[in-house]
Design a protein around this motif. Structure first.
Motif, short mmCIF file in Angstrom:
data_model
loop_
_atom_site.label_atom_id
_atom_site.label_comp_id
_atom_site.label_asym_id
_atom_site.label_seq_id
_atom_site.Cartn_x
_atom_site.Cartn_y
_atom_site.Cartn_z
N ARG A 53 0.84 -1.20 0.00
CA ARG A 53 0.00 0.00 0.00
C ARG A 53 0.87 1.25 0.00
O ARG A 53 2.01 1.24 0.51
N THR A 54 0.34 2.32 -0.57
CA THR A 54 1.07 3.58 -0.68
C THR A 54 0.60 4.54 0.41
O THR A 54 -0.61 4.69 0.64
N ILE A 55 1.56 5.18 1.07
CA ILE A 55 1.27 6.09 2.18
C ILE A 55 1.78 7.48 1.83
O ILE A 55 2.93 7.63 1.39
N ARG A 90 4.61 0.36 1.57
CA ARG A 90 4.75 -0.51 2.74
C ARG A 90 4.03 -1.83 2.52
O ARG A 90 2.94 -1.87 1.93
N SER A 91 4.64 -2.90 3.01
CA SER A 91 4.03 -4.22 2.91
C SER A 91 2.78 -4.30 3.78
O SER A 91 2.75 -3.80 4.90
N VAL A 92 1.73 -4.92 3.25
CA VAL A 92 0.48 -5.10 4.00
C VAL A 92 0.68 -6.12 5.12
O VAL A 92 0.15 -5.98 6.22
N ASP A 93 1.47 -7.17 4.86
CA ASP A 93 1.66 -8.26 5.82
C ASP A 93 2.67 -7.94 6.91
O ASP A 93 2.59 -8.48 8.01
N ASN A 94 3.64 -7.08 6.61
CA ASN A 94 4.68 -6.74 7.58
C ASN A 94 4.98 -5.24 7.47
O ASN A 94 5.58 -4.79 6.50
N GLN A 95 4.57 -4.47 8.47
CA GLN A 95 4.71 -3.02 8.40
C GLN A 95 6.16 -2.56 8.45
O GLN A 95 6.45 -1.39 8.13
N GLU A 99 9.62 1.14 1.96
CA GLU A 99 10.60 1.99 1.30
C GLU A 99 10.00 3.38 1.13
O GLU A 99 8.84 3.53 0.74
N THR A 100 10.79 4.39 1.47
CA THR A 100 10.36 5.77 1.37
C THR A 100 11.14 6.44 0.25
O THR A 100 12.38 6.41 0.24
#
Length: 243
Positions: A53-55, A90-95, A99-100
């Motif tokens: 997902r994108t933050i 960011r990975s959905v399964d492991n926060q 990568e920023t």
């Protein structure tokens, strides 16, 4: 791509018509400096990877501010400067797997201001326009799984170490589209202090072209979208009474 060029050409034509019709009244009204912050996110059309997902991430901008009086209805605002457009994946399964990306752009916002509310010491404007940008720098940092350190526990749970990385991005002429065109929409509040002006501007900027060239089938198109708050301090160069 044809529609994008057509839209940009129409905007350029509007600017040209305003300059021509205002004739001798065209004059630089203010000159100053400004800066601000934006909350940017990466828009990915038809994204296939549902595990990421994108933050949105915070960035800054610094610029020169200049205002030109076109006529009684419109002012032309030019604000060349540098802006960051950042985001995180960011990975959905492991926060902790993320990568920023930090991007820097040279850009020229070209906006038209039209008055919608006038007070004794303030004026509120509707701002609409476009931003032309050039992507000058990109850097990515974050944490990735170390596949060589992975092991499975008795409960069949996989464990692994994380590796930190911080890399400067090398642009690819075939893949990366380094120029950017965006549309702007927002509001500007001007406060008058003798012969100086303090402007507060809040607006949305949305890129209308992708960060990437079309170089493969079923490509995911990526573009920036920002919510921005800026402050500019400027000095009046010519006596002007708002009407």
């Amino acid at each position: 791509m044809y529609n994008i060029c057509l839209l940009f050409n129409k905007f350029s034509l509007i600017i040209f018509v305003c300059l021509v019709t205002c004739g001798h009244s065209f004059a630089q009204q203010e000159l100053g400096i400004g800066g601000g912050f934006n909350m940017n996110t990466l828009i990915i059309q038809n994204e296939s990877n549902k595990n990421v997902r994108t933050i949105p991430k915070l960035g800054y901008s610094i610029f020169f501010h200049s205002r030109f009086c076109l006529n009684k209805s419109f002012d032309l605002i030019l604000e060349p400067g540098i802006s960051e457009k950042n985001y995180q994946r960011r990975s959905v399964d492991n926060q902790y797997i993320e990568e920023t990306t930090t991007n820097k752009y040279l850009q020229l916002p070209i906006n038209l201001d039209t008055k919608i509310l006038k007070g004794k010491k303030t004026t509120t404007y509707l701002t609409v326009g476009a931003t032309i940008g050039y992507w000058i720098k990109s850097n990515t940092r974050g944490y990735l799984p170390d596949i060589f350190s992975s092991f499975t526990s008795f409960e069949n749970t996989e464990y692994y170490n994380l590796i930190y990385f911080n890399e400067k991005y090398a642009f690819d002429k075939k893949k990366d589209r380094r120029y950017d065109i965006a549309i702007n929409l927002g509001f500007r509040e001007r406060f008058y202090i003798r012969n100086t002006t303090l402007s507060v501007n809040a607006f949305i900027t949305k890129s209308i072209i992708s960060q990437q060239n079309t170089y493969m089938l079923n490509q995911e198109m990526r573009s920036n979208q920002s919510i921005t708050l800026q402050i500019a301090y400027s000095k009046k160069l010519k006596h002007h009474e708002d009407k």
